[in-house]
Enzyme design. Structure first.
Site, PDB file in Angstrom:
ATOM      1  N   ASP A 127      -6.169 -33.212  48.444  1.00 55.09           N
ATOM      2  CA  ASP A 127      -5.708 -32.469  49.604  1.00 55.09           C
ATOM      3  C   ASP A 127      -4.934 -33.339  50.588  1.00 55.09           C
ATOM      4  O   ASP A 127      -5.096 -34.560  50.617  1.00 55.09           O
ATOM      5  CB  ASP A 127      -6.896 -31.836  50.333  1.00 55.09           C
ATOM      6  N   LYS A 128      -4.160 -32.690  51.421  1.00 56.59           N
ATOM      7  CA  LYS A 128      -3.365 -33.383  52.441  1.00 56.59           C
ATOM      8  C   LYS A 128      -4.208 -34.372  53.244  1.00 56.59           C
ATOM      9  O   LYS A 128      -3.826 -35.526  53.439  1.00 56.59           O
ATOM     10  CB  LYS A 128      -2.739 -32.353  53.378  1.00 56.59           C
TER      11      LYS A 128
END
Length: 292
Positions: A127-128
C-alpha cells in the site's frame, strides 16, 4: 454458471465495444488477484476483477530519480525499498508520480512487460502508506517464475506493525476470508464470500494500550494485515480506513515490509532480504517506550 470473462465484460460495459475490450486484455490490463488474466478465463461470481482503461487517460511514466534504494539487483530480479507515502503504480484515481517512475529511472527498459504498460516489473504491491521491500522482475521469464511462487504461497513476507490495544496472546494465526466490503466497495473486509486469507502474528513488544507486532503472510490479499488486525479489534495505528478516523502519530498506518524471501527465478537458490524500519516508525516506537 461460469462464463468467459470477455463475454461478461462485453455484456456489462455497454460503453465499450468488443474490440476495445480485446485491446484491454491484450495489454494485460484486466487483473484477477492483481495478476493479468486471459479473455478466455471462466469467471466466477466472487472474482475480484480490476480493469485499467488507458485510452482515455494520459499518465506520466517518465523516468524520475525518486531516490529509491536498491537492496539487490541482477539480470533477472531486483529488490527495492519503497518509502512510505509512495503509490506503486498509476491508476484512474491517481495520476501523480509513482514507484513506476522511480524504477524506470533505475532499471531503464529492463523490466518485465507481463503486467502491461502501467505496471512494468511489478510482481506484487504494498500500500501507499506501507514502507519496505518489493520484488521487481526485470524480464518476463523472472516475472512468471515469481508469480508461480506467489500462487503457491512459498514466498516469505514478514511485516512489522504497531497496533491499538494489548494482545493477550504471544502469537497466533488469523484465518478469515477477505473480499470487497459489501457497503463500501473501496474497502476490503472479512466476508463469507471472500478468498482464503491467513496471517500469522507474534508479539514483539507491549505498551500501555498498544502492541508492536510481527506479521507473516501466508496469503497476500489486498490490505490483508490491515483488515485482519482490525477484524480482531487491534487495528493498525495511523490507519484511518480500518481503524479510528483520527490518526495518532501520522496519517497512514505504521506497517513495514521488513523481510522478503524467494527462490531465485533462474537458479532456484533461496534468497532472503531484510530492511530496518524507517525513521518515523522508530521515532513513534521510542515515544511509546518513553510513555511506559
Amino acid at each position: 454458471m461460469n462464463q468467459r470473462l470477455d463475454v461478461v465484460l462485453t455484456n456489462n460495459l455497454e460503453q465499450m465495444s468488443r474490440s476495445q475490450i480485446k485491446k484491454i486484455f491484450d495489454k494485460g490490463n484486466v487483473l484477477l488477484d492483481n495478476q493479468p488474466i486471459k479473455a478466455s478465463y471462466q469467471s466466477k461470481f466472487d472474482d475480484e476483477i480490476t480493469i485499467f482503461i488507458e485510452d482515455e487517460v494520459k499518465y506520466d511514466l517518465e523516468p524520475i530519480d525518486l531516490g529509491i534504494e536498491v537492496i539487490y539487483e541482477d539480470d533477472d530480479v531486483a529488490v527495492i525499498n519503497k518509502p512510505q507515502g509512495l503509490v506503486v503504480h498509476p491508476s484512474v484515481s491517481f495520476k501523480e508520480k509513482t514507484l513506476i517512475n522511480g524504477i524506470k529511472f533505475l532499471f531503464n527498459d529492463q523490466l518485465s512487460t507481463l503486467n502491461g504498460d502501467l505496471r512494468p516489473g511489478i510482481v506484487h504491491r504494498i500500500d501507499k502508506d506501507t514502507s519496505g521491500l518489493l520484488m521487481i522482475a526485470k524480464n518476463d521469464f523472472a516475472h512468471e517464475e515469481l508469480v508461480k511462487q506467489l500462487q503457491v504461497h512459498s514466498i516469505k513476507r514478514v511485516y512489522e506493525a504497531i497496533c491499538y490495544g494489548e494482545f493477550k496472546e504471544t502469537s497466533g494465526t488469523i484465518s478469515a476470508p477477505i473480499g470487497r466490503d459489501e457497503i463500501n466497495r473501496l474497502k476490503m473486509a472479512v466476508t463469507d464470500t471472500g478468498k482464503t486469507a491467513v496471517t500469522h502474528f507474534s508479539i514483539l513488544e507491549r505498551f500501555n494500550g498498544f502492541t508492536f507486532v510481527q506479521c507473516e503472510l501466508e496469503t497476500g490479499r489486498t490490505h490483508q494485515i490491515r483488515v485482519h488486525m482490525s477484524y480482531i479489534n487491534h487495528p493498525l495505528v495511523g490507519d484511518v480506513t480500518y481503524g479510528p478516523k483520527k490518526a495518532i502519530g501520522q496519517t497512514g498506518q505504521y506497517l513495514h515490509a521488513k523481510e522478503i524471501g524467494f527462490n531465485h527465478p533462474r537458479t532456484g537458490e533461496f534468497m532472503s532480504f531484510t530492511k530496518e524500519r524507517p525513521e518515523n516508525f522508530n521515532t513513534y516506537l521510542e515515544k511509546l517506550r518513553d510513555e511506559n
